[in-house]
Design an enzyme around this catalytic site. Structure first.
Site, PDB file in Angstrom:
ATOM      1  N   SER A  46       0.848  -1.187   0.000  1.00  0.00           N
ATOM      2  CA  SER A  46       0.000   0.000   0.000  1.00  0.00           C
ATOM      3  C   SER A  46       0.884   1.237   0.000  1.00  0.00           C
ATOM      4  O   SER A  46       2.024   1.200   0.488  1.00  0.00           O
ATOM      5  CB  SER A  46      -0.914   0.018   1.230  1.00  0.00           C
ATOM      6  OG  SER A  46      -1.636   1.241   1.301  1.00  0.00           O
ATOM      7  N   TYR A  92       4.015   0.565  -4.014  1.00  0.00           N
ATOM      8  CA  TYR A  92       3.786  -0.464  -5.031  1.00  0.00           C
ATOM      9  C   TYR A  92       5.082  -0.935  -5.688  1.00  0.00           C
ATOM     10  O   TYR A  92       5.240  -2.113  -6.016  1.00  0.00           O
ATOM     11  CB  TYR A  92       2.831   0.061  -6.099  1.00  0.00           C
ATOM     12  CG  TYR A  92       1.466   0.475  -5.594  1.00  0.00           C
ATOM     13  CD1 TYR A  92       0.943  -0.040  -4.409  1.00  0.00           C
ATOM     14  CD2 TYR A  92       0.691   1.389  -6.312  1.00  0.00           C
ATOM     15  CE1 TYR A  92      -0.306   0.339  -3.956  1.00  0.00           C
ATOM     16  CE2 TYR A  92      -0.563   1.776  -5.863  1.00  0.00           C
ATOM     17  CZ  TYR A  92      -1.058   1.259  -4.689  1.00  0.00           C
ATOM     18  OH  TYR A  92      -2.289   1.646  -4.240  1.00  0.00           O
ATOM     19  N   LYS A  97     -12.266  -5.875 -11.076  1.00  0.00           N
ATOM     20  CA  LYS A  97     -12.995  -5.357 -12.236  1.00  0.00           C
ATOM     21  C   LYS A  97     -13.179  -3.844 -12.069  1.00  0.00           C
ATOM     22  O   LYS A  97     -13.235  -3.351 -10.938  1.00  0.00           O
ATOM     23  CB  LYS A  97     -14.328  -6.090 -12.407  1.00  0.00           C
ATOM     24  CG  LYS A  97     -15.213  -6.086 -11.138  1.00  0.00           C
ATOM     25  CD  LYS A  97     -16.000  -4.797 -11.002  1.00  0.00           C
ATOM     26  CE  LYS A  97     -16.658  -4.686  -9.656  1.00  0.00           C
ATOM     27  NZ  LYS A  97     -17.149  -3.309  -9.408  1.00  0.00           N
ATOM     28  N   TYR A 126     -31.245  -0.814  -2.452  1.00  0.00           N
ATOM     29  CA  TYR A 126     -30.451  -1.933  -2.942  1.00  0.00           C
ATOM     30  C   TYR A 126     -31.276  -2.864  -3.826  1.00  0.00           C
ATOM     31  O   TYR A 126     -32.418  -3.201  -3.509  1.00  0.00           O
ATOM     32  CB  TYR A 126     -29.877  -2.737  -1.762  1.00  0.00           C
ATOM     33  CG  TYR A 126     -29.068  -3.931  -2.206  1.00  0.00           C
ATOM     34  CD1 TYR A 126     -27.737  -3.789  -2.567  1.00  0.00           C
ATOM     35  CD2 TYR A 126     -29.659  -5.195  -2.306  1.00  0.00           C
ATOM     36  CE1 TYR A 126     -27.001  -4.873  -2.990  1.00  0.00           C
ATOM     37  CE2 TYR A 126     -28.923  -6.278  -2.735  1.00  0.00           C
ATOM     38  CZ  TYR A 126     -27.594  -6.115  -3.081  1.00  0.00           C
ATOM     39  OH  TYR A 126     -26.878  -7.189  -3.524  1.00  0.00           O
TER      40      TYR A 126
END
Length: 341
Positions: A42, A63, A102, A240
């Site tokens: 992180s 990273y 994704k 929702y």
């Protein structure tokens, strides 16, 4: 830099300390047989150390330092959307297999480039779309194939949820935010699951938040080459909802909690016919665990063959998803607070 080893557990590194990594994907990867989580990277040292303490692995600050390690075979990427292409590309160039959150990228051309690079280097690349690994949808496909609702005519699919905190990255245009890429991907991929990749966008509407500069809701109409139609709805300004209905010539099949079922929830499939209704309860499954298992197995298979035998089929579907999302974005009628843009 050493190439990945060819025996023993798949050694996994994590790029990005996100909420989905903490809640869902890392617990799944940790528990998969024949894999071990080695390190979490992180840009915030405190986050890396908190993740490392929970998952019993090394904390990496930054990273770049994860790329320097030679004890990692595969990397799970969970950074903001707009950073996926850059870091997945670098990881593939370093010889690492990649499981990316994704959407894989925010542009079809970038998705195509990454898929080509992975194939050229004999590496496994996957997009972590967990719901496609749940047995619920395979069973639904079997029921449709067996003629339980006659010939499939139309799909109606939706994934919506309430507004997020204002600081959420999904409200950041510069980080690839917006409802289409975050929530719209699910019903679009569901349409591909049942109708294949030969889909076109017939029309779309996106509702924009002028302050954030991202779309917060939308709908689209898709058409299949074989004549079926699809309506998809998505957003994060709703109550929702996570569901789909398959309409056939003689019946209708409905599924609720379709995209994010809890691991302990037994999914319910309802079939309505003219004079008959039936409910089928299916086994509970942990779809994130199934996604993690699928990735680790693909990496293990690639060790012996030197390539990913499922790459072409996966890449074709991933690229078509990216193209459909891009087409929705570029062709959409846009509204802001009920007004045209």
């Amino acid at each position: 830099m050493d190439s990945p080893h060819q025996s023993g557990p798949v050694r996994i590194g994590v790029l990005g300390a996100s909420s989905i990594a903490w809640r869902r994907t890392l617990p799944a990867l940790r528990d998969v047989q024949d894999s071990t989580v080695v390190a979490v990277a992180s840009r915030e040292r405190d986050k890396a150390e908190r993740f490392a303490a929970r998952f019993d692995c090394a904390a990496v600050h930054g990273y770049e330092r994860l790329l320097e390690r030679d004890d990692i075979d595969a990397v799970y990427v969970s950074v903001p959307n707009s950073l996926h292409h850059r870091w997945v590309n670098r990881l593939l160039m370093c010889g690492k297999h990649v499981l990316a959150e994704k959407p894989l990228t925010t542009r079809p051309a970038d998705t195509a480039a990454l898929a080509e690079l992975a194939a050229d280097r004999g590496l496994v690349l996957r997009e972590n779309i967990a719901f496609v690994h749940h047995g619920l949808h395979r069973r639904v496909a079997e029921l449709v194939g067996a003629g339980r609702i006659g010939r499939l005519r139309h799909i109606d699919a939706a994934f919506c949820f309430p507004p997020l905190p204002g600081t959420d990255v999904r409200y950041r245009a510069d980080l690839g935010g917006g409802a289409l890429l975050d929530a719209g991907l699910y019903p679009v991929r569901l349409a591909q699951y049942f109708l294949g990749n030969e889909l076109t966008v017939a029309g779309a509407v996106l509702r924009e938040d002028p302050a954030a500069g991202v779309d917060v809701a939308g709908s689209a109409v898709l058409a299949a080459a074989t004549g079926e139609t699809v309506t998809v709805t998505f957003g994060f300004e709703h109550s929702y909802g996570s569901s789909y209905t398959l309409w056939g010539s003689s019946g209708r099949l409905s599924v609720d909690r379709a995209f994010t079922p809890p691991p302990t929830m037994a999914p319910l499939v309802r079939i309505d016919e003219q004079d008959h209704a039936e409910e089928i309860t299916l086994p509970a499954e942990h779809q994130f665990a199934r996604s993690a298992e699928s990735f680790v197995k693909a990496v293990s298979r690639s060790r012996s063959s030197g390539s990913d035998p499922d790459h072409d089929a996966w890449a074709a579907t991933a690229l078509r998803t990216a193209e459909l999302l891009d087409r929705i974005a570029t062709s959409a009628h846009r509204v802001v607070a009920g007004k045209q843009v």
